[in-house]
Design an enzyme around this catalytic site. Structure first.
Site: not given
Length: 254
Positions: A109, A197
């Site tokens: 992530y 993101e």
């Protein structure tokens, strides 16, 4: 302002970021001709709505051939997807995205955003990719590294090293990750983005770093400086009351 995954990946690609080969589908009639532009036998088909959790809601499918692709596309196109972010009303799928499948070794992530509390740019990184980062933060906070940076045109090497440290990459893959961090920082500042993101960010079996999914949000108040970005707005995905307020130069969030 949010944009679709395929739009976010086009922007990332322009700034040198490695993303899978993919193509947007705006009508079912385009499926056969556009799918031929992809090179892998396996293709992932993704519903394009402004929401996370599409996979769990049935909005992401992997297919092996053109007939299966057509079937899944028909099943997805026009379907109402209900995720944890859309609420019970859900969102109607009006755009699809076809993408070549990559062999995944690890998932990570990575995001960067404007941290208003500290007036800094924050990078958030974790080796726990491909899952809800909020859940990781709640259950395994030690797995998340937050690095806050002062606004600067050049990133410090030690700061970048801290950002990518959780990934535990080889030297070759680390160099790709460093370039990615630099590109994300440039996009955030240059295009007045408020959030970028990447989840998951993957390491392939060939040791390449690739952005498998991407989300970018922009500061509405800065869109006058980026008319090309403003054109990416999908009014079907916007709250009607917020859209109406924007016509009168009002910043309204329901």
């Amino acid at each position: 302002m949010n944009i679709h995954e395929y739009q976010a990946k086009e922007i990332l690609k322009k700034f040198g970021v490695n993303v899978p080969n993919g193509i947007a589908i705006l009508s079912l009639e385009e499926i056969e001709s556009k799918s031929k532009l992809l090179k892998s036998k396996k293709i992932v088909i993704k519903a394009q709505i402004h929401s996370g959790g599409r996979g769990k809601a049935g909005g992401v499918k992997i297919v092996d051939n053109i007939e299966e692709l057509k079937t899944q596309a028909k099943n997805l196109y026009g379907k109402k997807l209900i995720t944890h972010q859309t609420g019970p009303k859900g969102r109607i799928v009006k755009k699809l995205y076809l993408e070549e499948v990559n062999e995944i070794q690890k998932e990570f992530y990575l995001s960067c955003l404007v941290d208003r509390d500290s007036s800094k740019i924050a990078f958030i990184s974790s080796a726990e990719g491909g899952v809800d980062i909020e859940e990781v933060a709640r259950k395994k906070p030690e797995k998340i590294i937050t690095t806050k940076l002062n606004l600067s045109s050049v990133l410090d090497k030690q700061e970048i090293a801290k950002i990518i440290q959780p990934f535990n990459l080889s030297k070759e893959s680390s160099e790709q990750a460093i370039d990615l961090v630099k590109s994300m920082h440039t996009i955030l500042v240059k295009l007045d983005a408020s959030l970028i993101e990447i989840n998951p960010l993957i390491l392939t079996k060939k040791k390449n770093i690739i952005c498998l999914d991407a989300k970018i949000s922009f500061d509405d108040n800065a869109l006058y400086r980026h008319p090309d970005i403003a054109l990416l707005k999908d009014f079907n995905e916007e709250n009607p009351s917020e859209t109406e307020a924007g016509k009168h130069d009002l910043s309204y969030i329901k």
